[in-house]
Scaffold this active site. Structure first.
Site, PDB file in Angstrom:
ATOM      1  CG  ASP A  59      12.545  10.506  21.517  1.00 32.12           C
ATOM      2  OD1 ASP A  59      11.585  11.238  21.214  1.00 32.12           O
ATOM      3  OD2 ASP A  59      13.399  10.839  22.351  1.00 32.12           O
ATOM      4  CG  HIS A 111       8.292   9.232  23.081  1.00 30.40           C
ATOM      5  ND1 HIS A 111       9.295  10.020  23.626  1.00 30.40           N
ATOM      6  CD2 HIS A 111       8.319   8.074  23.784  1.00 30.40           C
ATOM      7  CE1 HIS A 111       9.899   9.359  24.611  1.00 30.40           C
ATOM      8  NE2 HIS A 111       9.326   8.170  24.714  1.00 30.40           N
TER       9      HIS A 111
END
Length: 399
Positions: free
Chosen positions: A223, A246
């Site tokens: 993430d 991310h």
């Protein structure tokens, strides 16, 4: 007849020796070795109570105290450390070993946090490895079965003057490190890792915190490498290697109508390698009185990044149950300086701003991003600002 007084002088060498042993005795009195409180370094015996006992003892010290974790592996269940009653405002936890979460994710998976500090002041954590053993929980989540949400590996709530250096965190069930409601923290020399397909394993998540510095760290997760939630201000993030993951994200923001804003954020000298995003602002498309302002992204290198520069005010992961309204978050005074490298997609700069609150005062300066050996494209929706020194031939901001 006056009697002569004899004066006894100590040599400088003797004085040094005396002071050395005096300071050594003080240091010994302030050192709390978890083995002396019953901890086992076999990685199998639950040492949670021993760690908590060492913390309780250190808290009673009126001078600086050190909790020492020698080499070895230490199994910990939920370990919650509270600082309200601590007399010492200078506790160091020196970790030479590895702390291991239970292999059964259900033991801590519903608790929110594995290791938690609340209302502590002046705490430093030096060295060590935290192993969250999250693989089984990720597999459960990826299979679509009913699974617990998972625990954050290391969480700080309502705490002040926190330092973390040289710490390794791997395979967290969920977030690796969380700061919520904290003031003054410095994190440096961290190594945070989880596979790129591990869900919700943000490296560092900040919420409602001020004066936080993150330096010289390598973060690769499934993430955001660093995620910045509502209510943060005065953040300095520098010399970060991000990937997989991310990217570094402000958001998601704007889920609540009454929501504190984000301001005065600097992200400087960062490298992104094969990440989903580089530097990102993301907000839900729904009413909110929040804001993002006074943000600088500077000196960033993109290596095959899908969205090197992105403002997404229609954020909707998995495109399901989206509010599909205008985002109320006001985005302004966002600067992008000296950002270069390669994009994995044709559009390297994307500003998809709110239809009800357009972005303004966006600045692009010396942004040079390529896609397949050609200048990448840019796209602006409801965005205003200026650009200079760009390689992109059709910048959507005025030049």
């Amino acid at each position: 007849m006056m009697r002569k007084m004899s004066v006894f002088f100590l040599s400088p060498f003797v004085i040094i020796i005396i002071l050395f042993f005096f300071n050594l005795s003080i240091a010994a009195d302030s050192m709390y070795n978890v083995l002396n409180y019953g901890a086992k370094s076999d990685g199998k015996s639950d040492s949670s109570k021993a760690f908590l006992s060492a913390w309780t003892a250190a808290c009673t010290s009126t001078s600086p105290a050190t909790i020492f974790v020698p080499k070895g592996s230490y199994l910990l269940g939920n370990a919650y450390f509270y600082g309200q009653t601590c007399k010492s405002n200078a506790i160091t936890i020196r970790i030479d070993g590895t702390l291991i979460a239970p292999s059964d994710y259900n033991v801590i998976g519903k608790s929110g946090s594995w290791i938690k500090f609340e209302r502590v002041t002046g705490l430093s954590i030096v060295g060590g490895t935290l192993n969250g053993q999250g693989a089984r929980l990720w597999a459960c989540k990826n299979s679509g079965k009913g699974c617990p949400k998972g625990a954050t590996t290391l969480a700080f709530y309502n705490s002040n003057n926190i330092g973390i250096s040289g710490l390794t965190s791997q395979d967290s069930q969920m977030f690796h490190i969380l700061f919520d409601g904290c003031h003054k923290a410095k994190l440096q020399g961290l190594k945070i890792s989880a596979p790129g397909n591990s869900p919700n394993t943000d490296g560092i998540h900040l919420q409602s915190s001020t004066d936080v510095t993150i330096l010289n760290s390598h973060i690769g997760t499934g993430d955001d490498c660093i995620s910045i939630g509502p209510g943060n201000s005065n953040l300095w993030i520098e010399n970060i290697a991000c990937g997989p993951g991310h990217g570094i994200s402000i958001g998601s923001l704007g889920w609540d109508m009454q929501e504190p804003g984000v301001q005065n954020v600097t992200v400087k000298t960062a490298t992104f390698t094969r990440t989903q995003n580089g530097v990102r602002v993301k907000t839900w498309a729904r009413p909110s009185n929040g804001f993002v302002r006074d943000v600088l992204f500077q000196h960033a290198v993109m290596n095959s990044v899908e969205n090197p520069i992105i403002i997404d005010q229609n954020y909707c992961p998995d495109r399901g149950n989206c509010p599909d309204q205008g985002s109320g978050i006001k985005v302004s005074d966002i600067k992008y300086h000296d950002i270069h490298g390669t994009s994995a997609t044709e559009v390297a700069v994307k500003f998809d701003c709110s239809k009800t609150n357009p972005c303004n005062e966006i600045t692009l300066q010396d942004v040079n991003l390529n896609f397949k050996d050609h200048p990448a494209e840019s796209l602006c929706v409801n965005a205003g600002g200026k650009a200079s020194g760009l390689q992109q031939p059709n910048s959507c901001l005025r030049t």
